[in-house]
Design an enzyme around this catalytic site. Structure first.
Site, PDB file in Angstrom:
ATOM      1  N   HIS A 218       0.249  11.162   9.127  1.00 61.02           N
ATOM      2  CA  HIS A 218      -0.611  12.165   8.493  1.00 61.02           C
ATOM      3  C   HIS A 218       0.126  12.733   7.279  1.00 61.02           C
ATOM      4  CE1 HIS A 218      -3.716  15.210   8.206  1.00 61.02           C
ATOM      5  NE2 HIS A 218      -2.760  16.084   8.011  1.00 61.02           N
TER       6      HIS A 218
ATOM      7  N   GLY B 110      -4.236   0.301   2.547  1.00 60.80           N
ATOM      8  CA  GLY B 110      -3.280  -0.408   3.396  1.00 60.80           C
ATOM      9  C   GLY B 110      -1.849  -0.423   2.896  1.00 60.80           C
TER      10      GLY B 110
ATOM     11  N   MET C 152      -9.603   5.896   9.146  1.00 61.81           N
ATOM     12  CA  MET C 152     -10.343   7.130   8.875  1.00 61.81           C
ATOM     13  C   MET C 152     -11.489   7.395   9.855  1.00 61.81           C
ATOM     14  SD  MET C 152      -8.603   8.322   6.423  1.00 61.81           S
ATOM     15  CE  MET C 152      -9.605   9.633   5.725  1.00 61.81           C
TER      16      MET C 152
ATOM     17  N   THR D  35      -3.243  12.290  20.204  1.00 61.91           N
ATOM     18  CA  THR D  35      -3.884  12.877  21.379  1.00 61.91           C
ATOM     19  C   THR D  35      -5.328  13.143  20.990  1.00 61.91           C
ATOM     20  OG1 THR D  35      -3.223  15.077  20.667  1.00 61.91           O
ATOM     21  CG2 THR D  35      -1.758  13.946  22.214  1.00 61.91           C
TER      22      THR D  35
HETATM   23  C1  GRF Z   1      -1.892   7.857   3.805  1.00 61.41           C
HETATM   24  O1  GRF Z   1      -1.645   8.943   2.967  1.00 61.41           O
HETATM   25  C2  GRF Z   1      -1.802   8.291   5.251  1.00 61.41           C
HETATM   26  O2  GRF Z   1      -0.877   9.302   5.466  1.00 61.41           O
HETATM   27  C3  GRF Z   1      -3.182   8.809   5.520  1.00 61.41           C
HETATM   28  O3  GRF Z   1      -4.045   7.965   4.797  1.00 61.41           O
HETATM   29  C4  GRF Z   1      -3.343   7.384   3.705  1.00 61.41           C
HETATM   30  C5  GRF Z   1      -3.456   5.900   3.874  1.00 61.41           C
HETATM   31  O4  GRF Z   1      -2.937   5.182   2.799  1.00 61.41           O
HETATM   32  N1  GRF Z   1      -3.439   8.842   6.937  1.00 61.41           N
HETATM   33  P1  GRF Z   1      -2.733   3.614   2.911  1.00 61.41           P
HETATM   34  O5  GRF Z   1      -4.082   3.001   3.301  1.00 61.41           O
HETATM   35  O6  GRF Z   1      -1.685   3.357   3.953  1.00 61.41           O
HETATM   36  O7  GRF Z   1      -2.300   3.186   1.547  1.00 61.41           O
END
Ligand code: GRF
Length: 203
Positions: free
Chosen positions: A109, A12, A90, A141
């Site tokens: 991303h 987070g 995720m 999307t």
């Molecule tokens: C980040 O690197 C984001 O780009 C990817 O997952 C990671 C999440 O990190 N989608 P966090 O939970 O915000 O620390």
């Protein structure tokens, strides 16, 4: 007041940077809730400590992706958000879910899309020998890690980088571009037009 719902699965840190930036810049928008698919996501504690309502919609409690996504959409809808912000969330989302939140659903991303969609982006960037890597904020999307690009940040790849060092360099940029992108969208400085994100400011 505009409302934001943030979805997380873990640490987070992007959520936290959104919270601290919103407070520091006195956004008129409000982080209405943080929702996790994982009950033990560390980010939930950070949100709770900041007094933000949290909820868990555990994907393990549902028979399939459709049912999970329907429950998740219902949990989000309670807060009537203007923007749904995926921050290290995720789960692959169904087309129904993505369509329901079309134009309101964004993700960050850790690569310069359209390069390196999917997982393990930092190691793959090192293996490919690219000299620059980075992060992308984009509308979601139904195609994974595609969708109109809202913002990007670039970092150099150093010859002695391992995935961890490169990830840390990228993450620092993520924490800058994601809050800025959210604010620009909420305040109408960036808009989706003809499948691309454009600035409304006079050039
Ligand atoms: C980040 O690197 C984001 O780009 C990817 O997952 C990671 C999440 O990190 N989608 P966090 O939970 O915000 O620390």
């Amino acid at each position: 007041m505009k409302r934001i719902v943030i979805l997380i699965s873990g640490r987070g840190s992007n959520m936290e940077s959104m919270m601290t930036t919103a407070a520091a810049e006195r956004w008129s928008a409000q982080i209405a809730a943080v929702i996790s698919n994982k009950p033990d996501a560390a980010g939930l504690g950070i949100a709770r400590d900041a007094g933000i309502p949290t909820a868990v919609v555990n994907h393990r409690d549902y028979l399939d992706r459709m049912q999970f996504d329907a429950a998740l959409a219902a949990a989000i809808d309670q807060y009537q958000p203007d923007l749904v912000v995926l921050a290290g969330f995720m789960r692959i989302l169904t087309e129904n879910f993505v369509n329901h939140f079309a134009g309101r659903l964004i993700n960050i991303h850790p690569s310069l899309l359209p390069s390196f969609t999917g997982l393990d982006t930092h190691q793959r960037a090192i293996d490919a020998g690219v000299k620059f890597h980075g992060a992308t904020v984009h509308f979601v999307t139904s195609e994974l890690d595609h969708g109109p690009i809202i913002a990007q940040a670039v970092v150099p790849v150093h010859e002695n980088d391992d995935a961890e060092a490169l990830a840390a360099r990228v993450l620092e940029k993520e924490h800058q571009i994601y809050p800025r992108a959210v604010r620009d969208l909420l305040e109408g400085r960036l808009v989706l037009k003809g499948g691309r994100v454009v600035s409304t400011e006079v050039h």
